[in-house]
Design a protein around this motif. Structure first.
Motif, PDB file in Angstrom:
ATOM      1  N   MET A 168       0.827  -1.228   0.000  1.00  0.00           N
ATOM      2  CA  MET A 168       0.000   0.000   0.000  1.00  0.00           C
ATOM      3  C   MET A 168       0.849   1.260   0.000  1.00  0.00           C
ATOM      4  O   MET A 168       0.417   2.301  -0.484  1.00  0.00           O
ATOM      5  CB  MET A 168      -0.968  -0.003   1.182  1.00  0.00           C
ATOM      6  CG  MET A 168      -0.314   0.133   2.534  1.00  0.00           C
ATOM      7  SD  MET A 168      -1.565   0.455   3.788  1.00  0.00           S
ATOM      8  CE  MET A 168      -1.565  -1.087   4.644  1.00  0.00           C
ATOM      9  N   MET A 169       2.070   1.180   0.519  1.00  0.00           N
ATOM     10  CA  MET A 169       2.882   2.379   0.615  1.00  0.00           C
ATOM     11  C   MET A 169       3.454   2.807  -0.736  1.00  0.00           C
ATOM     12  O   MET A 169       3.871   3.948  -0.915  1.00  0.00           O
ATOM     13  CB  MET A 169       4.010   2.197   1.643  1.00  0.00           C
ATOM     14  CG  MET A 169       3.519   1.904   3.053  1.00  0.00           C
ATOM     15  SD  MET A 169       2.137   2.936   3.610  1.00  0.00           S
ATOM     16  CE  MET A 169       2.995   4.451   4.006  1.00  0.00           C
ATOM     17  N   THR A 170       3.489   1.870  -1.687  1.00  0.00           N
ATOM     18  CA  THR A 170       3.997   2.247  -3.014  1.00  0.00           C
ATOM     19  C   THR A 170       2.901   2.168  -4.085  1.00  0.00           C
ATOM     20  O   THR A 170       3.173   2.387  -5.267  1.00  0.00           O
ATOM     21  CB  THR A 170       5.168   1.337  -3.440  1.00  0.00           C
ATOM     22  OG1 THR A 170       4.710  -0.021  -3.421  1.00  0.00           O
ATOM     23  CG2 THR A 170       6.354   1.469  -2.488  1.00  0.00           C
ATOM     24  N   ALA A 171       1.679   1.882  -3.650  1.00  0.00           N
ATOM     25  CA  ALA A 171       0.597   1.666  -4.630  1.00  0.00           C
ATOM     26  C   ALA A 171       0.339   2.915  -5.481  1.00  0.00           C
ATOM     27  O   ALA A 171      -0.138   2.804  -6.612  1.00  0.00           O
ATOM     28  CB  ALA A 171      -0.687   1.252  -3.906  1.00  0.00           C
ATOM     29  N   LEU A 172       0.639   4.086  -4.923  1.00  0.00           N
ATOM     30  CA  LEU A 172       0.355   5.315  -5.667  1.00  0.00           C
ATOM     31  C   LEU A 172       1.577   5.838  -6.426  1.00  0.00           C
ATOM     32  O   LEU A 172       1.497   6.864  -7.108  1.00  0.00           O
ATOM     33  CB  LEU A 172      -0.171   6.395  -4.706  1.00  0.00           C
ATOM     34  CG  LEU A 172      -1.475   6.039  -3.972  1.00  0.00           C
ATOM     35  CD1 LEU A 172      -1.860   7.132  -2.988  1.00  0.00           C
ATOM     36  CD2 LEU A 172      -2.607   5.788  -4.965  1.00  0.00           C
ATOM     37  N   ASP A 173       2.707   5.140  -6.293  1.00  0.00           N
ATOM     38  CA  ASP A 173       3.900   5.583  -7.009  1.00  0.00           C
ATOM     39  C   ASP A 173       3.686   5.470  -8.515  1.00  0.00           C
ATOM     40  O   ASP A 173       3.020   4.546  -8.980  1.00  0.00           O
ATOM     41  CB  ASP A 173       5.122   4.733  -6.615  1.00  0.00           C
ATOM     42  CG  ASP A 173       5.535   4.990  -5.176  1.00  0.00           C
ATOM     43  OD1 ASP A 173       4.939   5.888  -4.542  1.00  0.00           O
ATOM     44  OD2 ASP A 173       6.419   4.281  -4.686  1.00  0.00           O
ATOM     45  N   PRO A 174       4.292   6.397  -9.267  1.00  0.00           N
ATOM     46  CA  PRO A 174       4.090   6.351 -10.728  1.00  0.00           C
ATOM     47  C   PRO A 174       4.606   5.058 -11.364  1.00  0.00           C
ATOM     48  O   PRO A 174       4.065   4.610 -12.379  1.00  0.00           O
ATOM     49  CB  PRO A 174       4.882   7.566 -11.247  1.00  0.00           C
ATOM     50  CG  PRO A 174       5.545   8.199 -10.076  1.00  0.00           C
ATOM     51  CD  PRO A 174       5.039   7.578  -8.824  1.00  0.00           C
ATOM     52  N   GLU A 175       5.624   4.424 -10.767  1.00  0.00           N
ATOM     53  CA  GLU A 175       6.164   3.181 -11.354  1.00  0.00           C
ATOM     54  C   GLU A 175       5.222   2.001 -11.148  1.00  0.00           C
ATOM     55  O   GLU A 175       5.340   0.978 -11.808  1.00  0.00           O
ATOM     56  CB  GLU A 175       7.500   2.761 -10.722  1.00  0.00           C
ATOM     57  CG  GLU A 175       8.569   3.799 -10.594  1.00  0.00           C
ATOM     58  CD  GLU A 175       8.334   4.726  -9.404  1.00  0.00           C
ATOM     59  OE1 GLU A 175       7.898   5.873  -9.673  1.00  0.00           O
ATOM     60  OE2 GLU A 175       8.554   4.333  -8.256  1.00  0.00           O
ATOM     61  N   THR A 176       4.334   2.119 -10.169  1.00  0.00           N
ATOM     62  CA  THR A 176       3.487   0.972  -9.824  1.00  0.00           C
ATOM     63  C   THR A 176       2.414   0.778 -10.894  1.00  0.00           C
ATOM     64  O   THR A 176       1.773   1.738 -11.319  1.00  0.00           O
ATOM     65  CB  THR A 176       2.828   1.207  -8.452  1.00  0.00           C
ATOM     66  OG1 THR A 176       3.859   1.449  -7.498  1.00  0.00           O
ATOM     67  CG2 THR A 176       2.003   0.016  -8.008  1.00  0.00           C
ATOM     68  N   PRO A 177       2.222  -0.469 -11.329  1.00  0.00           N
ATOM     69  CA  PRO A 177       1.170  -0.706 -12.327  1.00  0.00           C
ATOM     70  C   PRO A 177      -0.202  -0.276 -11.786  1.00  0.00           C
ATOM     71  O   PRO A 177      -0.441  -0.341 -10.583  1.00  0.00           O
ATOM     72  CB  PRO A 177       1.192  -2.226 -12.524  1.00  0.00           C
ATOM     73  CG  PRO A 177       2.442  -2.724 -11.892  1.00  0.00           C
ATOM     74  CD  PRO A 177       2.925  -1.691 -10.930  1.00  0.00           C
ATOM     75  N   VAL A 178      -1.057   0.161 -12.685  1.00  0.00           N
ATOM     76  CA  VAL A 178      -2.413   0.552 -12.290  1.00  0.00           C
ATOM     77  C   VAL A 178      -3.321  -0.669 -12.461  1.00  0.00           C
ATOM     78  O   VAL A 178      -3.350  -1.287 -13.515  1.00  0.00           O
ATOM     79  CB  VAL A 178      -2.897   1.736 -13.149  1.00  0.00           C
ATOM     80  CG1 VAL A 178      -4.364   2.032 -12.880  1.00  0.00           C
ATOM     81  CG2 VAL A 178      -2.035   2.964 -12.868  1.00  0.00           C
ATOM     82  N   ILE A 179      -4.044  -1.027 -11.395  1.00  0.00           N
ATOM     83  CA  ILE A 179      -4.845  -2.258 -11.411  1.00  0.00           C
ATOM     84  C   ILE A 179      -5.993  -2.146 -12.409  1.00  0.00           C
ATOM     85  O   ILE A 179      -6.222  -3.053 -13.204  1.00  0.00           O
ATOM     86  CB  ILE A 179      -5.369  -2.586 -10.001  1.00  0.00           C
ATOM     87  CG1 ILE A 179      -4.189  -2.881  -9.058  1.00  0.00           C
ATOM     88  CG2 ILE A 179      -6.325  -3.776 -10.040  1.00  0.00           C
ATOM     89  CD1 ILE A 179      -4.577  -3.065  -7.603  1.00  0.00           C
ATOM     90  N   HIS A 180      -6.726  -1.037 -12.353  1.00  0.00           N
ATOM     91  CA  HIS A 180      -7.807  -0.823 -13.322  1.00  0.00           C
ATOM     92  C   HIS A 180      -7.423   0.369 -14.188  1.00  0.00           C
ATOM     93  O   HIS A 180      -7.533   1.516 -13.748  1.00  0.00           O
ATOM     94  CB  HIS A 180      -9.129  -0.537 -12.603  1.00  0.00           C
ATOM     95  CG  HIS A 180      -9.561  -1.617 -11.655  1.00  0.00           C
ATOM     96  ND1 HIS A 180     -10.045  -2.827 -12.082  1.00  0.00           N
ATOM     97  CD2 HIS A 180      -9.564  -1.672 -10.298  1.00  0.00           C
ATOM     98  CE1 HIS A 180     -10.342  -3.585 -11.032  1.00  0.00           C
ATOM     99  NE2 HIS A 180     -10.051  -2.904  -9.942  1.00  0.00           N
ATOM    100  N   LYS A 181      -6.996   0.087 -15.403  1.00  0.00           N
ATOM    101  CA  LYS A 181      -6.530   1.154 -16.312  1.00  0.00           C
ATOM    102  C   LYS A 181      -7.539   2.296 -16.409  1.00  0.00           C
ATOM    103  O   LYS A 181      -7.190   3.478 -16.416  1.00  0.00           O
ATOM    104  CB  LYS A 181      -6.308   0.585 -17.722  1.00  0.00           C
ATOM    105  CG  LYS A 181      -5.123  -0.356 -17.838  1.00  0.00           C
ATOM    106  CD  LYS A 181      -3.817   0.404 -18.081  1.00  0.00           C
ATOM    107  CE  LYS A 181      -2.599  -0.498 -18.100  1.00  0.00           C
ATOM    108  NZ  LYS A 181      -2.428  -1.373 -16.919  1.00  0.00           N
ATOM    109  N   GLU A 182      -8.834   1.923 -16.446  1.00  0.00           N
ATOM    110  CA  GLU A 182      -9.866   2.934 -16.672  1.00  0.00           C
ATOM    111  C   GLU A 182      -9.980   3.930 -15.522  1.00  0.00           C
ATOM    112  O   GLU A 182     -10.555   5.001 -15.673  1.00  0.00           O
ATOM    113  CB  GLU A 182     -11.227   2.270 -16.962  1.00  0.00           C
ATOM    114  CG  GLU A 182     -11.853   1.482 -15.802  1.00  0.00           C
ATOM    115  CD  GLU A 182     -11.374   0.029 -15.686  1.00  0.00           C
ATOM    116  OE1 GLU A 182     -10.252  -0.283 -16.140  1.00  0.00           O
ATOM    117  OE2 GLU A 182     -12.120  -0.798 -15.115  1.00  0.00           O
TER     118      GLU A 182
END
Ligand code: FAD
Lengths: 793, 285
Positions: free
Chosen positions: A151-165
């Protein structure tokens, strides 16, 4: 008879209010004669087992069902393609949580899977065993995707986005900034600061989730037999997403083996069962087994909070500043959303205290783990632990006793009604009184003396306190204003039966907590009959008044008030008829122990059975203008305040083995104020159970995920639920500050134990280890973590 | 959580059980108390083609003192060992260990043979057997053989029992004069498998330790005798230094793997704490 001081209608001669009475349903349950969903067998019923994703994040490349469908006894293997035309997807958002977002969710994987355990295909077979055999034979080809698990890196730009939309992994964010926080910190005599971790855990109900969906294509009626907290909410959701007329969906909920917030949400597998009965036109049963419960029943908490508290030299809190991150699953859970818990943390942290400078940021982020949503205590354990940990740190630094520093900071008794900087409004709280009573009950002085003496011998005992507020009896401010069709009002119908007994039909539900008992006590008292002559019916949407059911500690406060008002009105109606028959005045009569009496003298005039006989069978003997109305329905919704807050003070006594790090719970005390106590035993049982569900995650329970998003301890062998042998004696005391929002004056009590216990045990451990200058704030406090904090590993 | 289907056959004698095992082949499994096997079946961690029920074989039951040997039939239940005065008197280590095994309901059905055959590295009976140098009697098509505890445990859930054999009985030496036993384990909750446990047996005469056997469990893939620590203690009196030296020596004896809740370092730490506490118990008698 009640020996409590007189308060209006509650203090009638044969009142059951304030008394411990036997639970009407206890005998049935202990004799194994309960009626649970799994006990039911319907003609032509088939069973479901699910083929679930082994991966946290993957594309579903192909599903080969040939081998599974060839197995004798298998009726069909269902995938999302089969259901798309039957139903619509859902999205877990609410209007009043500004900016909250989530993705469309379907009952079965729609091209992608987002957590380990997500249902991919449903096997329909003549038995669950065959369905499980076949589920092993469904061949699914996956293309693994990188999972998001931190959760601490979930918002980092490198982290994949789970729901693209959705654009990013942020589900919800809320900020509050009241007063001048920076100034307060700049001027502080002391600042306590900590990063705290609240582990992911789950509810572990004794009865797992269970549903039988039975669609009759001939009359287009869908009957759902389910273990659920909110039958009317479920009725609405199944109708809405299966495109059925809401009038033709019936939910029947009989006995439920514990819920704790688990049985209040929309689950993919249960919705799939609803769609499959429509597809097949025959009853479909799904009972989650323990292994699938661990990966699908909602998980709770999972917060990392960075918080600091400023104090002046007198030990007064001058400001609180915090940043809370919550890792939920890949979806915000429908329809209550996974944003409510963080919202509660913002609303409630530091609730008992009078500081005016408050800043809080809460962010809720998507992860490829099982979904997270409201569980007993929603947000409270986090809110309580944060403030109570920091205030204890302040006490130590400023040389104050933890009891004293709390008294110095409580909202003054004469300041109510009081609006906290978060916006929460308190009608009236009894913090000083509760803490005083607690200190007396536990012999605080004696315990401190014992602590000092034992420390000399190398025995480390600690005492931890918390004071807290708890949200109960919600108004529509909780969900209704956000657009969810979750009723905050509830209703009760009471009928005088010809034999003189009464039947109460209530919208609130029984999950094992004693709702039926409470309703029976209130109705019996209000009408004036013995509890033996009361029958309570719950859980059938074709029968009970429309209502919200069990959530947010509302059953007794809301459902109880509806029962009180219905009972009072029925008594009036009965007395009108009685006055006609007896040629008396309704005002001169009353009902006591099932008989019409003279109000003044108590002389019995006529048993209710006689009145019932005349009213139901010999109406011809009554004057033409007298029509007995011996059924009354009343509804109640809490008004005036968005929520009715309760408060409590807890203390926990522990011993820490500094060689092994093991924590032994010695004793636990609670003084709670839930307003009018309808049944002391039930209040105490709720409190004790709640405390245990708070001690569990503080010391034992944790859903351990690997970096790949695999749940590593998803069985009863590895997931440590709190057990009786480790639990301390829990002593409960009461302070009663009835709410003026209802005549009954009852607030809720279901969650306060859970709210307080984690913070109390944390404070007790830190108190025990005070001389080592350690600060433990990373739950659960496993022996290894304790020893690491002591530098011994 | 429904077991996959399997054949079921009930044996009335050891010979019949062996014959059935031969008939159903390697995929068949013996079922005793079912307390480990049934959960494994329901969780689909085991999928035997057949279950051979040995529950009715009288020969496999009972506790018998025979000179210097206490013979315990494989089907003897944990609760029977707990209730036995003979065991408490003559093999006190077992009496001390048994309350730590699971919960009452499980002890009422689970058997000592099942536990040994199951060879969970965290289980109590294997460690006790190793500490006391017990001997397992195993029957197969070609007759019976005896295997010492040291050779019996071969790894995670792996023993010297071949798929077509069954465990018949366990022979424990009765305790001799001057010997003492002690048992201690650390578990998160009562009845859980231990984080680390220690079954110990030694001669303590005139305050001096000899022939010390420290059998640790849940530190490796099978119970482990701490021979270096024992060597340190040989001929020594109980003292802070002796304990510290033994605790130190454990570093040579144990190389634990971590598990869900305990790191290797923490396990070593607990093993050392247990060593200190158990030696105090042994010295105190
Ligand atoms: C909740 C729970 C907690 C537990 N806690 C503990 C604990 O703390 N400590 C502990 O030691 N155990 C514990 N157990 C396990 C328990 O002690 C079992 O009784 C024991 O491990 C197996 O004995 P059983 O008779 O039930 O064997 P079964 O389950 O019937 O069989 C286990 C295995 O042994 C084989 N087997 C059984 N008997 C023989 C034989 N005579 N010859 C050859 N093979 C045989 C079977 O084929 C199977 O592979 C626990 C179990 C549960 C369910």
């Amino acid at each position: 008879m009640s020996d409590r001081p007189g308060i209006s209608v509650l203090d009638r001669p044969n009142s059951y209010i304030g008394r411990t009475v036997e639970r009407p349903n206890a005998r049935r349950l202990v004799q194994g004669r309960g009626a649970f969903v799994d006990d039911m067998k319907l003609p032509r019923m088939v069973h479901l087992a699910f083929c679930r994703s082994p991966y946290a994040h993957a594309e579903v490349v192909s599903i080969d069902k040939a081998e599974a469908e060839a197995l004798p006894g298998v009726i069909r293997v269902v995938t999302m393609e089969d259901l798309k035309d039957i139903m619509t997807p859902w999205v877990g958002v609410l209007d009043h949580l500004k900016g909250i977002k989530s993705a469309e969710q379907w009952p079965l994987a729609n091209g992608k899977v987002h957590w380990q355990g997500e249902p991919v295909a449903a096997v329909v077979a003549t038995s669950r065993a065959i369905a499980e055999d076949a589920a092993d034979l469904v061949m699914v080809e996956y293309n693994e995707l990188p999972p998001v698990t931190d959760m601490m890196t979930a918002l980092d730009p490198e982290t994949p986005v789970i729901h693209k939309e959705l654009g990013d992994n942020l589900c919800f964010e809320r900020n509050v900034d009241e007063g001048d926080v920076d100034k307060a910190f700049a001027e502080a005599a002391f600042v306590a600061e900590e990063t705290m971790r609240f582990n992911r855990h789950t509810g572990v109900t004794m009865e797992p989730r269970a549903i039988i969906c039975d669609y009759n294509p001939a009359d287009e009626v869908l009957t759902l037999h389910m273990a659920v907290q909110c039958p009317h909410m479920s009725k609405n959701l199944y109708a809405k997403h299966l495109g059925l007329d809401e009038n033709k969906v019936r939910v029947i909920c009989k006995d439920v083996g514990g819920s704790f917030g688990i049985k209040i949400h929309t689950y993919s597998d249960e919705m799939a069962a609803g769609a499959i009965t429509v597809l097949l036109g025959r009853p479909v049963k799904f009972v989650a087994d323990r292994l699938e419960s661990f990966v699908t029943d909602i998980h709770a908490r999972d917060h990392v909070v960075k918080a600091r508290m400023a104090f002046n030299a007198e030990g007064e809190i001058t400001a609180l500043d915090m940043d809370d991150v919550t890792g939920i699953g890949p979806y915000s859970v429908y329809p209550r959303t996974s944003g409510i818990e963080a919202n509660q943390v913002v609303n409630l942290t530091g609730g008992p205290y009078k500081h005016r400078n408050y800043r809080c940021r809460a962010r809720v982020v998507f992860l490829n783990k099982n979904v997270m949503c409201q569980y007993r205590g929603v947000g409270h354990p986090i809110a309580v632990a944060i403030a109570e940990h920091l205030i204890d740190r302040g006490a130590v630094a400023l040389g104050l006793d933890p009891v004293e520093i709390r008294h110095r900071n409580f909202i003054p008794d004469d300041a109510y009604p009081y609006t906290a900087p978060s916006g929460a409004i308190y009608e009236r709280q009894s913090h000083h009184q509760c803490l005083d009573k607690l200190v007396e009950m536990m012999d605080y002085k004696g315990l401190r003396a014992e602590q000092a003496a034992l420390r000399e011998k190398g025995i480390y005992r600690g005492i931890g306190f918390v004071s807290l507020v708890e949200v109960t009896n919600p108004s529509p401010a909780f969900y209704g204003v956000g657009g969810a069709r979750i009723a905050s009002q509830d209703g009760c119908t009471i009928r005088l039966d010809p034999t003189g007994g009464i039947t109460c039909i209530t919208g609130v539900t029984e999950q094992g907590q004693g709702t039926e008992t409470i309703v029976a006590q209130i109705a019996a008292s209000a009408v004036g009959v013995s509890m033996d002559n009361v029958r309570v019916i719950t859980g059938d949407t074709d029968v009970v008044p429309y209502g919200g059911g069990t959530w947010a500690s509302r059953g007794a406060g809301i459902g109880g008030e509806a029962a009180l008002q219905a009972g009072k009105e029925l008594r009036k109606n009965i007395l009108k008829v009685a006055a006609t028959i007896l040629q008396s005045d309704p005002e001169a009569l009353d009902i006591r122990d099932g008989a019409i009496i003279d109000a003044d003298t108590g002389t019995e005039r006529m048993p209710l059975s006689e009145l019932g006989r005349i009213a139901y069978f010999r109406g011809d003997t009554l004057p033409h203008d007298v029509q007995p109305e011996l059924v009354v329905t009343r509804h109640f919704v809490s008004r005036g305040f968005p929520f009715v807050f309760t408060n409590a003070a807890h203390a926990c006594h522990v011993e820490v083995d500094i060689e092994t790090g093991m924590v032994k719970l010695l004793k636990y005390w609670v003084v709670e104020d839930c307003g009018t106590v309808i049944n002391p035993l039930l209040v105490e049982e709720q409190t004790r159970g709640g405390v245990v569900q708070g001690l569990g995650p503080a010391l034992f329970e944790e859903c351990l995920y690997s970096d790949e998003g695999q749940l590593q301890n998803g069985s009863m062998a590895d997931y440590l639920v709190p057990m009786a042998a480790e639990m301390p004696d829990i002593v409960v005391g009461h302070v009663e500050t009835p709410t003026a929002t209802s005549e009954l004056g009852a607030k809720g009590v279901g969650e306060a134990g859970t709210a307080g216990a984690p913070g109390a045990v944390m404070n007790a451990i830190n108190d025990a280890l005070g001389s080592f200058n350690v600060s433990l704030a990373d739950m659960p406090f496993t022996p290894e973590k304790v020893l690491r904090a002591l530098g011994k590993v | 959580m429904k077991a996959p289907s399997f054949e079921y056959a009930k044996a009335e004698s050891v010979d019949e059980a062996l014959e059935l095992l031969g008939r159903f082949g390697d995929d068949a499994k013996v079922i005793a108390g079912g307390q480990s096997l049934v959960p494994a079946l329901n969780m689909r961690l085991a999928g035997p083609s057949a279950l051979i029920d040995i529950g009715a074989i009288g020969e496999l039951r009972g506790i018998k003192l025979d000179g210097a040997v206490m013979r315990i039939g494989a089907l003897t239940r944990h609760c029977e060992i707990m209730a036995s005065g003979e065991i408490a008197r003559h093999v006190p280590l077992l009496a001390k260990a048994v309350p730590n095994i699971a919960h009452e309901a499980i002890r009422n059905r689970g058997t000592i043979g099942g536990s040994l055959a199951n060879a969970d590295p965290a289980a109590e009976w294997p460690a006790c057997s190793l500490a006391l140098g017990a001997v397992m009697e195993i029957a197969g098509q070609n007759g019976r053989r005896k295997v010492s505890a040291a050779d019996f445990f071969q790894g995670y859930y792996t023993t010297a029992i071949e798929p077509d054999e069954i465990l018949i009985a366990i022979e424990f030496p009765v305790i001799s004069a001057d010997y003492r036993s002690a048992f201690m384990e650390l578990s998160r909750r009562k009845g859980d498998y231990a984080m680390v446990g220690l079954a110990a047996h030694a001669r303590v005469s005139g305050g001096v330790f000899n022939d010390v056997r420290l059998s640790f469990f849940n530190v490796a893939d099978r119970p482990v005798l701490a021979v270096s620590a024992a060597a340190v203690l040989e001929g020594k009196e109980m003292s802070v230094q002796a304990v510290e030296q033994a605790q130190q020596a454990l570093g040579d004896d144990l190389d634990p793997l971590g598990d869900l809740y305990c790191s290797p370092e923490y396990k070593i730490r607990l093993a050392r704490v247990l060593t200190g506490r158990v030696l105090s118990q042994l010295a105190a008698g």
